[in-house]
Design a protein around this motif. Structure first.
Motif: not given
Length: 245
Positions: A50-79
């Motif tokens: 989940d987003q919180q775990e992605v943030a902790l695993g990549l040593s970034v803030s939750p909002i950074t993880a959320r925006r990065a995942l949203a961008s990847l979803a918009e580009q079809g890399v993740v769903v």
């Protein structure tokens, strides 16, 4: 494997890493996930933490993880899927053109290996002194962390325990301000951490177990050799040799 490292210190493009292409924290996360997919470390259909775990695993803030995942979803890399069994998944057929854009430059790849060299020097030094100075409590906690890593079921949980383990080895050395320098290098290198399959991380944990055994025995030579080998492997595994090195 993580305490919430300040993004300015650990993100790709941080000022301390001269010569590296500058990236925003969001783009750095996008690149790290994209590279893991390109290299086959994250498989089509695989569920991300989940987003919180992605943030902790990549040593970034939750909002950074959320925006990065949203961008990847918009580009079809993740769903993203809702409801029971939902979450964020690697797309069955991520767009190759997008994945090609999400790759490290030669300068970034070279910087990673310079950081690995720097960490190698620090790791051997702190391990040497930890073998002589670690307290029984610290040794017990290191052993507990190897068990936590062995029980981890995803790369985020493992990475968080891994970071605590290495920071504790450094603290056990008693080297004062040198420990701060070690932690800074570790944070910079973790800014490049990309998700790895948990079975590969469990294999890496064998080094941690061997290191704890050497520290408990007070065997300086054995402990330093384990650390040297453990960090040296990064030269052969970071970006899997496919990122312009």
């Amino acid at each position: 494997m993580t305490t919430d490292v300040a993004e300015g210190a650990g993100a790709i493009g941080a000022p301390a890493l001269a010569g590296i292409d500058r990236r925003s924290a969001i783009d750095a996360v996008r690149m790290r996930i994209g590279m893991a997919i390109s290299l086959g470390l994250l498989k089509p259909g695989e569920r991300l933490p989940d987003q919180q775990e992605v943030a902790l695993g990549l040593s970034v803030s939750p909002i950074t993880a959320r925006r990065a995942l949203a961008s990847l979803a918009e580009q079809g890399v993740v769903v993203r899927r809702r409801g029971r069994g939902g979450g964020t998944f690697v797309a069955d057929e991520p767009p190759q053109a997008v994945l090609q854009e999400l790759s490290a430059s030669p300068a970034e790849s070279q910087a990673v290996h310079r950081l690995v060299d720097r960490r190698l020097l620090f790791e051997c030094a702190v391990t040497h002194y930890a073998a002589a100075n670690a307290s029984p409590g610290q040794l017990a906690e290191l052993e507990r962390l190897t068990g936590e890593m062995a029980a981890s079921t995803n790369w985020s949980d493992y990475h968080q325990a891994d970071e605590r383990f290495h920071r504790l080895v450094a603290a056990a050395s008693g080297l004062g301000t040198a420990v701060e320098a070690y932690n800074e290098t570790l944070a910079e290198l973790y800014g490049y951490f990309i998700p790895y399959p948990i079975e590969l991380l469990h294999r890496s944990n064998r080094d941690h177990i061997a290191l704890v055994a050497a520290l408990q025995a007070g065997d300086v030579a054995a402990a330093v050799e384990v650390s040297r080998r453990h960090v040296d492997i990064l030269h052969r595994t970071m970006f899997m040799g496919l990122a312009g090195t």
